[in-house]
Design a protein around this motif. Structure first.
Motif, PDB file in Angstrom:
ATOM      1  N   ALA A 194     -16.449  41.537  38.733  1.00 32.29           N
ATOM      2  CA  ALA A 194     -17.192  41.092  39.914  1.00 32.29           C
ATOM      3  C   ALA A 194     -16.380  40.059  40.685  1.00 32.29           C
ATOM      4  CB  ALA A 194     -18.547  40.518  39.504  1.00 32.29           C
ATOM      5  N   THR A 195     -15.764  39.133  39.960  1.00 37.02           N
ATOM      6  CA  THR A 195     -14.938  38.118  40.610  1.00 37.02           C
ATOM      7  C   THR A 195     -13.744  38.755  41.317  1.00 37.02           C
ATOM      8  OG1 THR A 195     -15.609  36.463  38.994  1.00 37.02           O
ATOM      9  CG2 THR A 195     -13.557  36.039  40.197  1.00 37.02           C
ATOM     10  N   GLU A 196     -13.106  39.713  40.657  1.00 39.74           N
ATOM     11  CA  GLU A 196     -11.966  40.396  41.277  1.00 39.74           C
ATOM     12  C   GLU A 196     -12.395  41.182  42.517  1.00 39.74           C
ATOM     13  OE1 GLU A 196     -10.153  42.580  38.071  1.00 39.74           O
ATOM     14  OE2 GLU A 196      -9.475  40.747  37.089  1.00 39.74           O
ATOM     15  N   THR A 197     -13.609  41.725  42.484  1.00 43.02           N
ATOM     16  CA  THR A 197     -14.129  42.443  43.649  1.00 43.02           C
ATOM     17  C   THR A 197     -14.362  41.477  44.805  1.00 43.02           C
ATOM     18  OG1 THR A 197     -15.152  44.091  42.195  1.00 43.02           O
ATOM     19  CG2 THR A 197     -15.969  43.982  44.464  1.00 43.02           C
ATOM     20  N   LYS A 238     -12.557  39.302  50.034  1.00 46.55           N
ATOM     21  CA  LYS A 238     -12.038  38.207  50.872  1.00 46.55           C
ATOM     22  C   LYS A 238     -10.664  38.548  51.421  1.00 46.55           C
ATOM     23  CE  LYS A 238     -13.274  34.377  51.367  1.00 46.55           C
ATOM     24  NZ  LYS A 238     -13.887  33.750  52.522  1.00 46.55           N
ATOM     25  N   GLY A 239      -9.865  39.273  50.633  1.00 42.91           N
ATOM     26  CA  GLY A 239      -8.521  39.635  51.068  1.00 42.91           C
ATOM     27  C   GLY A 239      -8.499  40.711  52.137  1.00 42.91           C
ATOM     28  N   GLY A 240      -9.548  41.521  52.173  1.00 44.93           N
ATOM     29  CA  GLY A 240      -9.665  42.521  53.223  1.00 44.93           C
ATOM     30  C   GLY A 240      -8.849  43.782  53.048  1.00 44.93           C
ATOM     31  N   ASP A 241      -8.145  43.926  51.937  1.00 45.10           N
ATOM     32  CA  ASP A 241      -7.357  45.140  51.690  1.00 45.10           C
ATOM     33  C   ASP A 241      -8.311  46.224  51.188  1.00 45.10           C
ATOM     34  OD1 ASP A 241      -5.867  47.192  50.401  1.00 45.10           O
ATOM     35  OD2 ASP A 241      -4.224  45.811  49.951  1.00 45.10           O
ATOM     36  N   LYS A 242      -8.557  47.234  52.011  1.00 42.25           N
ATOM     37  CA  LYS A 242      -9.549  48.253  51.699  1.00 42.25           C
ATOM     38  C   LYS A 242      -9.255  48.981  50.384  1.00 42.25           C
ATOM     39  CE  LYS A 242     -11.010  49.024  56.476  1.00 42.25           C
ATOM     40  NZ  LYS A 242     -11.965  47.985  56.454  1.00 42.25           N
TER      41      LYS A 242
END
Length: 104
Positions: A44-47, A52-56
């Motif tokens: 969940a944290t990595e998601t 936040k990073g915006g890389d689809k």
């Protein structure tokens, strides 16, 4: 795509019969609920970070990991993805605010 969830649920159920040294999922089952929950928290944290990073592609990848580990939890608890889908169907057409107010 729904078949993918059912197929994965079947694989996760079958992993209950495997040795922990032969299967990652079997090793999670063997380590118990706390380990499975910890993995869900990590994913969940990595998601969130991917969001936040915006890389689809990274968002898709991390969400897949999160869903996978949530499905491990469902299987460990003798639940099926259809149980979650039924709950989502129940909520369909219901205002989020109304649904929240109905919770006990």
């Amino acid at each position: 795509m729904m078949n993918t969830l059912t197929e994965l649920a079947n694989v996760l159920e079958a992993r209950k019969q495997q040795s922990p040294d032969q299967s990652y999922v079997a090793s999670l089952y063997d380590k118990g609920l706390d380990t499975i929950l910890k993995k869900i928290g990590e994913e969940a944290t990595e998601t969130v970070i991917a969001g936040k990073g915006g890389d689809k592609q990274q968002i898709i990848y991390e969400t897949a990991d999160l869903w996978f580990h949530c499905m491990v939890l469902l299987a460990q608890q003798d639940l099926h993805p259809n149980d979650v889908l039924k709950e989502l169907e129940r909520r369909f057409g219901l205002s989020g605010l109304d649904e929240k107010s109905q919770r006990t």
